[in-house]
Write a protein that holds these residues in place. Structure first.
Motif, PDB file in Angstrom:
ATOM      1  N   GLY A 156       0.795  -1.218   0.000  1.00 18.26           N
ATOM      2  CA  GLY A 156       0.000   0.000   0.000  1.00 18.26           C
ATOM      3  C   GLY A 156       0.828   1.269   0.000  1.00 18.26           C
ATOM      4  O   GLY A 156       0.263   2.358   0.115  1.00 18.26           O
ATOM      5  N   SER A 193       0.964   4.850  -3.082  1.00 18.43           N
ATOM      6  CA  SER A 193      -0.172   4.676  -3.994  1.00 18.43           C
ATOM      7  C   SER A 193      -0.353   5.905  -4.873  1.00 18.43           C
ATOM      8  O   SER A 193      -0.791   5.806  -6.011  1.00 18.43           O
ATOM      9  CB  SER A 193      -1.450   4.400  -3.201  1.00 18.43           C
ATOM     10  N   SER A 220      -8.646   2.218  -7.772  1.00 18.73           N
ATOM     11  CA  SER A 220      -8.911   0.929  -7.128  1.00 18.73           C
ATOM     12  C   SER A 220      -8.108  -0.212  -7.746  1.00 18.73           C
ATOM     13  O   SER A 220      -8.064  -1.309  -7.194  1.00 18.73           O
ATOM     14  CB  SER A 220     -10.407   0.585  -7.216  1.00 18.73           C
ATOM     15  N   TYR A 221      -7.464   0.032  -8.869  1.00 16.34           N
ATOM     16  CA  TYR A 221      -6.792  -1.044  -9.597  1.00 16.34           C
ATOM     17  C   TYR A 221      -5.740  -1.775  -8.772  1.00 16.34           C
ATOM     18  O   TYR A 221      -5.677  -3.010  -8.797  1.00 16.34           O
ATOM     19  CB  TYR A 221      -6.178  -0.487 -10.882  1.00 16.34           C
ATOM     20  N   LEU A 277      -5.715  -2.626  -5.827  1.00 15.35           N
ATOM     21  CA  LEU A 277      -6.295  -3.536  -4.840  1.00 15.35           C
ATOM     22  C   LEU A 277      -6.359  -4.969  -5.350  1.00 15.35           C
ATOM     23  O   LEU A 277      -6.480  -5.901  -4.556  1.00 15.35           O
ATOM     24  CB  LEU A 277      -7.702  -3.056  -4.446  1.00 15.35           C
ATOM     25  N   ASP A 289      -2.905  -7.469  -4.165  1.00 12.61           N
ATOM     26  CA  ASP A 289      -2.478  -7.481  -2.767  1.00 12.61           C
ATOM     27  C   ASP A 289      -2.073  -8.863  -2.270  1.00 12.61           C
ATOM     28  O   ASP A 289      -1.929  -9.077  -1.071  1.00 12.61           O
ATOM     29  CB  ASP A 289      -3.557  -6.884  -1.860  1.00 12.61           C
ATOM     30  N   LYS A 341      -3.265 -13.325  -6.340  1.00 17.73           N
ATOM     31  CA  LYS A 341      -4.008 -12.380  -7.170  1.00 17.73           C
ATOM     32  C   LYS A 341      -3.152 -11.870  -8.319  1.00 17.73           C
ATOM     33  O   LYS A 341      -3.630 -11.706  -9.446  1.00 17.73           O
ATOM     34  CB  LYS A 341      -4.496 -11.212  -6.320  1.00 17.73           C
TER      35      LYS A 341
END
Length: 464
Positions: free
Chosen positions: A9, A12, A396-397, A399, A402, A406
């Motif tokens: 995070g 960002s 939001s991309y 996310l 993480d 993913k």
């Protein structure tokens, strides 16, 4: 910026800044990696993007791999995908490919189902497979320290799958129960009515039946596995604490026994017919009506795809920020939720939507959908809506990145859709490049309500 920073995070704001303008992508070829004398040298190409660094190589055994190395996280996630899936099931044997993937972790070699599951627990790993219309996939996650043993267990699953009677019969029982239950499922009835109306007889429209599930045998599943899981249609992506030199022999060990190739019958593209003039109504005794609607969409490589993606957020893809939700739930109280989305596949591309309402308000709900779509065609989006959509879709991309699993899945999706290794660097720039003229032009092309086929499942009132 490393992908690890995204996961943690940090920075960002830099991610959004880097994606706000077209990035410069550097692709270099690494020097030949030293390998044992008995093995040919392995060439590794390194894509040094702003978003993620991807190493591309082909193993000595011929498997194509994209790898993101991150030594600080002692976990390795591996995605495997083969072109070909449920559409390859012979007629009358629908469910055969599903029986293959169901049984891939239900026993192999000397291990029965319980023994296989126990061994996975001992190795702190996961392994499972799935299939869809166009692709068959497997996923695995393991600790770095157990990676060689974990990939060895996966190798056994591919080399010596058991397809024992117990797990296979369990698969059949579960599917027979699902077939019985789906007859009262509004969602399933809506999907079936839509496929019957738009592409009847196409492999995408085929459904399992009591007869097709009963016709399946472990021997047929074994044959189907060898048809689906072959080397020349295999893609691999991996993320975690592993280097190309470490991963390549494990990959070759896992897939070394797969057949080189197989033949799968080609599947025709779908050209949607003109929609019926009236909604298709499927009677189902229940207090609510489910409304589904579908129209021709855009191919993933269409120059207007990103424009449609931004537009869809405001139409019905943005939850409470979408116009359909604001109008039909917040203002009129006709539904708890309504959505729209773009669906792309190898042979069909659609723009879909759906929601539920009380039977007595079905006519008003359907009319409200028409009114909102008509308003988009007539007036388009506003500058504020466009700005909000871009901010959410770009912000939001990260996310979706993480975890190792993913990231491996995201990279696999890029490979399957052939979007290019620089997709992660250019994706947000493509969204930011969408203009108001673009979205309003695409709205006029695709969103006219008469372009959609409507299916209503329930006992709707007020629909003529």
């Amino acid at each position: 910026m490393t992908y690890l920073k995204l996961m943690m995070g940090a920075a960002s704001a830099l991610v959004l800044t880097a994606c706000a303008s077209a990035p410069v992508t550097e692709t270099t070829s690494a020097t030949l990696v030293e390998t044992p004398a008995a093995e040919p040298a392995m060439k590794v190409d390194v894509h040094k993007g702003d978003f993620v660094e991807i190493q591309q190589f082909v193993t000595p055994g011929g498997v194509s791999v994209w790898l993101v190395s991150e030594p600080s996280i002692p976990i390795v996630s591996v995605e495997m995908a083969w072109k070909g899936g449920e559409t390859s099931d012979p007629e009358g044997m629908e469910g055969l490919s599903d029986s293959v993937v169901y049984n891939m972790n239900e026993g192999a070699g000397d291990l029965d189902s319980l023994g296989f599951q126990t061994r996975m627990e001992e190795l702190n790993m996961s392994f499972g497979c799935s299939t869809g219309n166009d692709w068959t996939s497997c996923s695995a996650t393991m600790l770095k320290e157990n990676a060689t043993e974990a990939m060895g267990l996966i190798a056994t699953a591919f080399a010596e799958p058991r397809f024992d009677a117990g797990p296979f019969e369990r698969f059949q029982r579960e599917n027979l129960i699902a077939i019985k239950q789906r007859e009262t499922s509004a969602n399933w009835l809506a999907r079936k009515a839509m496929t019957d109306a738009l592409y009847p007889g196409h492999p995408y429209a085929r459904q399992t039946s009591v007869e097709s599930i009963a016709a399946l045998t472990p021997e047929l599943a074994r044959e189907q596995m060898r048809k689906l899981m072959v080397k020349d249609r295999l893609l691999v992506t991996a993320v975690g604490a592993v280097t190309p030199e470490e991963l390549a022999p494990m990959v070759d060990m896992a897939f070394g026994t797969l057949p080189e190739t197989s033949e799968i019958a080609p599947v025709a593209d779908i050209a949607l017919p003109p929609p019926p003039a009236e909604p298709i109504i499927v009677d189902l005794p229940q207090p609510q009506s489910l409304v589904s609607f579908s129209a021709p969409g855009l191919k993933r490589h269409d120059p207007d795809f990103f424009t449609a993606y931004v537009l869809n957020y405001t139409v019905g893809g943005g939850g409470f920020e979408s116009r359909l939700m604001k109008t039909l739930r917040v203002e009129k109280g006709l539904t708890y939720g309504i959505y729209t989305g773009l669906s792309t596949s190898d042979h069909l591309d659609t723009w879909n939507g759906g929601g539920q309402t009380k039977n007595e308000s079905a006519g008003e709900f359907l009319a409200g959908i028409h009114d909102e779509l008509n308003q988009f065609v007539a007036d388009g989006m506003t500058e504020e809506e466009l700005s909000d959509a871009k901010a959410y879709l770009t912000g939001s991309y990260p996310l979706g990145f993480d975890s190792n699993a993913k990231i491996a899945d995201q990279i696999m999706s890029v490979r399957q859709q052939e979007l290019g290794i620089d997709y992660f660097d250019t994706r947000n720039a493509n969204i930011d490049a969408v203009t108001l003229d673009d979205v309003n032009r695409v709205a006029k092309t695709y969103l006219a309500p008469e372009k959609f086929t409507y299916v209503v499942v329930g006992q709707p009132e007020g629909i003529e």
